[in-house]
Design a protein around this motif. Sequence first.
Motif, PDB file in Angstrom:
ATOM      1  N   LEU A  25       1.230  -1.204  -0.132  1.00 25.53           N
ATOM      2  CA  LEU A  25       0.083  -0.039  -0.047  1.00 25.53           C
ATOM      3  C   LEU A  25       1.076   1.589   0.363  1.00 25.53           C
ATOM      4  O   LEU A  25       0.776   2.472  -1.019  1.00 25.53           O
ATOM      5  CB  LEU A  25      -0.613  -0.114   1.197  1.00 25.53           C
ATOM      6  N   ILE A  26       1.655   1.187   0.714  1.00 30.67           N
ATOM      7  CA  ILE A  26       2.339   2.324   0.750  1.00 30.67           C
ATOM      8  C   ILE A  26       3.930   2.643  -0.274  1.00 30.67           C
ATOM      9  O   ILE A  26       4.009   3.266  -1.092  1.00 30.67           O
ATOM     10  CB  ILE A  26       3.874   2.246   2.270  1.00 30.67           C
ATOM     11  N   LEU A  27       3.920   1.653  -0.976  1.00 35.67           N
ATOM     12  CA  LEU A  27       4.477   1.175  -1.779  1.00 35.67           C
ATOM     13  C   LEU A  27       4.271   2.016  -3.029  1.00 35.67           C
ATOM     14  O   LEU A  27       4.316   2.639  -4.171  1.00 35.67           O
ATOM     15  CB  LEU A  27       5.265   0.265  -1.999  1.00 35.67           C
ATOM     16  N   SER A  28       3.010   1.455  -3.083  1.00 39.70           N
ATOM     17  CA  SER A  28       1.545   1.678  -4.619  1.00 39.70           C
ATOM     18  C   SER A  28       1.409   3.650  -4.201  1.00 39.70           C
ATOM     19  O   SER A  28       1.406   4.488  -5.413  1.00 39.70           O
ATOM     20  CB  SER A  28       0.553   0.814  -4.758  1.00 39.70           C
ATOM     21  N   ILE A  29       1.328   3.955  -3.354  1.00 41.65           N
ATOM     22  CA  ILE A  29       0.381   5.555  -2.755  1.00 41.65           C
ATOM     23  C   ILE A  29       1.922   5.895  -3.316  1.00 41.65           C
ATOM     24  O   ILE A  29       2.072   7.623  -4.034  1.00 41.65           O
ATOM     25  CB  ILE A  29       0.395   5.696  -1.777  1.00 41.65           C
ATOM     26  N   GLN A  30       3.145   5.661  -3.200  1.00 42.47           N
ATOM     27  CA  GLN A  30       4.734   6.911  -2.878  1.00 42.47           C
ATOM     28  C   GLN A  30       4.724   6.886  -4.179  1.00 42.47           C
ATOM     29  O   GLN A  30       4.951   7.636  -5.010  1.00 42.47           O
ATOM     30  CB  GLN A  30       5.587   5.729  -2.380  1.00 42.47           C
ATOM     31  N   SER A  31       4.417   5.800  -5.080  1.00 43.71           N
ATOM     32  CA  SER A  31       4.598   5.996  -6.304  1.00 43.71           C
ATOM     33  C   SER A  31       3.785   7.077  -7.288  1.00 43.71           C
ATOM     34  O   SER A  31       4.125   7.048  -8.011  1.00 43.71           O
ATOM     35  CB  SER A  31       4.777   4.732  -7.675  1.00 43.71           C
ATOM     36  N   LEU A  32       2.209   6.506  -6.560  1.00 44.72           N
ATOM     37  CA  LEU A  32       1.272   7.911  -7.046  1.00 44.72           C
ATOM     38  C   LEU A  32       1.735   9.481  -6.772  1.00 44.72           C
ATOM     39  O   LEU A  32       1.627   9.851  -7.359  1.00 44.72           O
ATOM     40  CB  LEU A  32       0.375   7.791  -6.867  1.00 44.72           C
ATOM     41  N   ILE A  33       2.016   9.420  -5.715  1.00 43.60           N
ATOM     42  CA  ILE A  33       2.930  10.712  -5.389  1.00 43.60           C
ATOM     43  C   ILE A  33       3.811  11.566  -5.753  1.00 43.60           C
ATOM     44  O   ILE A  33       4.183  12.820  -6.055  1.00 43.60           O
ATOM     45  CB  ILE A  33       3.148  10.576  -2.911  1.00 43.60           C
ATOM     46  N   ARG A  34       4.956  10.367  -5.964  1.00 49.92           N
ATOM     47  CA  ARG A  34       6.398  11.092  -6.558  1.00 49.92           C
ATOM     48  C   ARG A  34       6.079  11.965  -8.126  1.00 49.92           C
ATOM     49  O   ARG A  34       6.544  12.556  -8.567  1.00 49.92           O
ATOM     50  CB  ARG A  34       7.169   9.450  -7.554  1.00 49.92           C
ATOM     51  N   TYR A  35       5.550  11.377  -8.842  1.00 46.27           N
ATOM     52  CA  TYR A  35       4.928  11.799 -10.105  1.00 46.27           C
ATOM     53  C   TYR A  35       3.834  12.897 -10.051  1.00 46.27           C
ATOM     54  O   TYR A  35       3.757  13.223 -11.398  1.00 46.27           O
ATOM     55  CB  TYR A  35       4.246  10.702 -11.046  1.00 46.27           C
ATOM     56  N   PHE A  36       2.391  12.067  -8.913  1.00 48.97           N
ATOM     57  CA  PHE A  36       1.190  13.014  -9.750  1.00 48.97           C
ATOM     58  C   PHE A  36       0.727  14.235  -8.261  1.00 48.97           C
ATOM     59  O   PHE A  36       1.107  14.263  -7.181  1.00 48.97           O
ATOM     60  CB  PHE A  36       0.342  12.702  -9.709  1.00 48.97           C
ATOM     61  N   ASP A  37       0.198  15.707  -8.870  1.00 48.06           N
ATOM     62  CA  ASP A  37      -0.642  15.959  -7.717  1.00 48.06           C
ATOM     63  C   ASP A  37      -2.168  15.553  -8.104  1.00 48.06           C
ATOM     64  O   ASP A  37      -2.558  15.918  -8.927  1.00 48.06           O
ATOM     65  CB  ASP A  37      -0.449  18.046  -7.809  1.00 48.06           C
ATOM     66  N   ALA A  38      -2.265  14.617  -7.344  1.00 47.43           N
ATOM     67  CA  ALA A  38      -3.371  14.383  -7.637  1.00 47.43           C
ATOM     68  C   ALA A  38      -4.386  13.520  -6.053  1.00 47.43           C
ATOM     69  O   ALA A  38      -3.717  13.865  -4.593  1.00 47.43           O
ATOM     70  CB  ALA A  38      -3.395  12.801  -7.872  1.00 47.43           C
ATOM     71  N   ASN A  39      -6.156  13.636  -5.881  1.00 48.62           N
ATOM     72  CA  ASN A  39      -6.465  12.819  -4.470  1.00 48.62           C
ATOM     73  C   ASN A  39      -6.601  11.701  -4.773  1.00 48.62           C
ATOM     74  O   ASN A  39      -6.937  11.370  -5.380  1.00 48.62           O
ATOM     75  CB  ASN A  39      -7.684  13.412  -5.061  1.00 48.62           C
TER      76      ASN A  39
END
Length: 258
Positions: A25-39
């Motif tokens: 879960l942490i790895l997946s969310i870190q991947s999103l946060i690394r590349y995107f400004d998203a909700n």
Amino acid sequence: MKTDIRDMTFMIPVRLDSISRLENLILSIQSLIRYFDANIMVMEASSYNNGVIRKMLGKKVEYLFLEDKDDVFYKTKYLNILTRKASTPLVAIWDSDIIIPKGQTLEAIEKIRQGFDVAFPYDGHCFDTSFVIRELYAKSKNMGTLMKNIDKMSLIYGDKVVGGAVFFNREAYIKAGMVSEKFYGWGPEDFELYERLKTLGMKIHRSEGPMFHLTHNRGSNSSFRSWEQSKNTNREKMTTVLSSRDELLRDMEIARFK
């Protein structure tokens, strides 16, 4: 530089049944946060809130807790709750152990913005990392680690996967009935949804490229619990597969007034 996709909400329902699930879960969310400004909305459904997920996610993720003492992880119900809570025009079903290359994600989102109702940010191939490659990725957090080891991974569910990560025009998705809550526990709700959306005439896009599944220990919510559950969920799936557009619309209208 991060890409602004704040018109998108990633919806992630979760129940922790192992340390590997939490790490994924942490790895997946870190991947999103690394590349995107998203909700990003994470809903934990469990018998009690131990505060672990909330503490580890940080302030960039909206965390919701739903007290649920049922042993069965009712994923379809939680996804529909998240969909109703989301306020953005685009939403995504995003499993807690999924990694997808940035370019594929952006292409799929752009297709929704351009008028598609549904977009898959991968081509139907979902590769399971194995624990060894998962550990390599956890250390590097580099997409290249997954791409260069893809020939060492095995495909999950063949080459036509339709779950794990799916983007929607939220309004169209809600009108189509969202995920069916007739699927209680683990099952082919993603396949049923895909067949329903296709029959209803939704515009569907698929991006080129793979999706990666971070291996995890499997508990009771990662397979059918009984032969009876398997029979019932597969019956629901086949009912949709064999239905016409008019039959689906009629059934959806009836369900709305129950």
